[in-house]
Design a protein around this motif. Structure first.
Motif, short mmCIF file in Angstrom:
data_model
loop_
_atom_site.label_atom_id
_atom_site.label_comp_id
_atom_site.label_asym_id
_atom_site.label_seq_id
_atom_site.Cartn_x
_atom_site.Cartn_y
_atom_site.Cartn_z
N ILE A 116 0.84 -1.20 0.00
CA ILE A 116 0.00 0.00 0.00
C ILE A 116 0.87 1.25 0.00
O ILE A 116 0.62 2.20 -0.75
CB ILE A 116 -0.96 -0.01 1.21
CG1 ILE A 116 -1.99 -1.13 1.05
CG2 ILE A 116 -1.63 1.34 1.39
CD1 ILE A 116 -2.79 -1.41 2.31
N GLY A 117 1.92 1.24 0.82
CA GLY A 117 2.82 2.38 0.88
C GLY A 117 3.50 2.66 -0.45
O GLY A 117 3.62 3.82 -0.87
N TRP A 118 3.93 1.61 -1.13
CA TRP A 118 4.55 1.80 -2.44
C TRP A 118 3.55 2.35 -3.45
O TRP A 118 3.91 3.21 -4.26
CB TRP A 118 5.15 0.49 -2.94
CG TRP A 118 6.57 0.31 -2.50
CD1 TRP A 118 7.02 -0.02 -1.25
CD2 TRP A 118 7.73 0.52 -3.30
NE1 TRP A 118 8.37 -0.05 -1.23
CE2 TRP A 118 8.85 0.27 -2.48
CE3 TRP A 118 7.93 0.86 -4.62
CZ2 TRP A 118 10.15 0.37 -2.95
CZ3 TRP A 118 9.23 0.96 -5.08
CH2 TRP A 118 10.32 0.72 -4.25
N LEU A 119 2.31 1.88 -3.39
CA LEU A 119 1.30 2.39 -4.33
C LEU A 119 0.92 3.82 -4.02
O LEU A 119 0.86 4.66 -4.93
CB LEU A 119 0.06 1.49 -4.30
CG LEU A 119 0.23 0.10 -4.89
CD1 LEU A 119 -1.01 -0.75 -4.64
CD2 LEU A 119 0.54 0.19 -6.38
N VAL A 120 0.65 4.12 -2.76
CA VAL A 120 0.23 5.47 -2.36
C VAL A 120 1.32 6.49 -2.67
O VAL A 120 1.04 7.58 -3.18
CB VAL A 120 -0.15 5.51 -0.86
CG1 VAL A 120 -0.28 6.93 -0.34
CG2 VAL A 120 -1.42 4.73 -0.60
N SER A 121 2.57 6.15 -2.37
CA SER A 121 3.67 7.10 -2.54
C SER A 121 4.27 7.07 -3.95
O SER A 121 5.08 7.92 -4.27
CB SER A 121 4.79 6.78 -1.55
OG SER A 121 5.43 5.56 -1.89
N ARG A 122 3.84 6.07 -4.73
CA ARG A 122 4.47 5.82 -6.02
C ARG A 122 5.98 5.67 -5.83
O ARG A 122 6.81 6.34 -6.44
CB ARG A 122 4.13 6.90 -7.04
CG ARG A 122 2.64 6.89 -7.37
CD ARG A 122 2.29 7.80 -8.48
NE ARG A 122 2.15 9.16 -7.95
CZ ARG A 122 1.94 10.22 -8.69
NH1 ARG A 122 1.83 10.10 -9.98
NH2 ARG A 122 1.82 11.41 -8.15
N GLY A 123 6.30 4.78 -4.91
CA GLY A 123 7.67 4.58 -4.46
C GLY A 123 8.66 4.24 -5.55
O GLY A 123 9.86 4.50 -5.40
N TRP A 124 8.20 3.68 -6.63
CA TRP A 124 9.08 3.33 -7.74
C TRP A 124 9.71 4.55 -8.38
O TRP A 124 10.72 4.43 -9.06
CB TRP A 124 8.33 2.49 -8.77
CG TRP A 124 7.12 3.19 -9.30
CD1 TRP A 124 7.05 4.05 -10.36
CD2 TRP A 124 5.79 3.11 -8.78
NE1 TRP A 124 5.76 4.51 -10.54
CE2 TRP A 124 4.96 3.93 -9.57
CE3 TRP A 124 5.21 2.41 -7.72
CZ2 TRP A 124 3.60 4.10 -9.34
CZ3 TRP A 124 3.84 2.57 -7.49
CH2 TRP A 124 3.06 3.41 -8.29
N ARG A 125 9.12 5.73 -8.19
CA ARG A 125 9.66 6.93 -8.82
C ARG A 125 11.00 7.33 -8.21
O ARG A 125 11.91 7.73 -8.94
CB ARG A 125 8.67 8.08 -8.72
CG ARG A 125 7.43 7.83 -9.53
CD ARG A 125 6.44 8.95 -9.54
NE ARG A 125 6.69 9.99 -8.55
CZ ARG A 125 5.96 11.07 -8.41
NH1 ARG A 125 4.92 11.26 -9.18
NH2 ARG A 125 6.23 11.96 -7.48
N ASN A 126 11.09 7.28 -6.89
CA ASN A 126 12.34 7.64 -6.21
C ASN A 126 12.31 7.04 -4.80
O ASN A 126 11.99 7.74 -3.85
CB ASN A 126 12.52 9.15 -6.15
CG ASN A 126 13.85 9.55 -5.55
OD1 ASN A 126 14.65 8.72 -5.17
ND2 ASN A 126 14.08 10.85 -5.46
#
Length: 121
Positions: free
Chosen positions: A47-57
């Motif tokens: 959920i954290g990766w999706l909400v923050s769009r963690g893949w960007r940075n």
């Protein structure tokens, strides 16, 4: 920073948290036992990766903090929804340990990157 490696580190360290937690309470360290403890927090990581769009940075501090918050909050909510416990002491320990793990590796990575950049100059 390799995005896949960042996600792997988050997931792996979350399972280390679950494993250490079980061991510290003398609970079985079987795969099903560790999975039972860890899966709500793994969902929180997702959920954290999706909400923050963690893949960007994945090293950005806002993204890191969002992933950490969602991991703790999501894990606790899912534990409660599945009739597991979330005592205040556990919430505190989980918050601190997951901060050390999920924010800590990013801090170390940023330090290494900065040092490499200084050496190259």
């Amino acid at each position: 920073m390799n995005r896949a490696l960042a996600l792997f580190l988050d997931l792996a360290l979350t399972m280390v948290f679950a494993t250490v937690g079980r061991a510290s309470h003398s609970e079985s360290l079987t795969l099903p036992g560790v999975w039972h403890t860890g899966w709500p927090f793994l969902v929180g990581v997702g959920i954290g990766w999706l909400v923050s769009r963690g893949w960007r940075n994945p090293l950005h501090w806002v993204i890191a903090a969002t992933i950490w918050f969602c991991t703790v909050a999501g894990g606790m909510v899912l534990r409660l929804l599945t009739h597991d416990t979330a005592q205040l002491a556990f919430i505190g320990v989980a918050t601190v340990v997951l901060a050390l793990f999920l924010l800590g590796w990013r801090g170390l990575a940023r330090m290494i990157i900065r040092r490499r950049q200084l050496v190259q100059v």
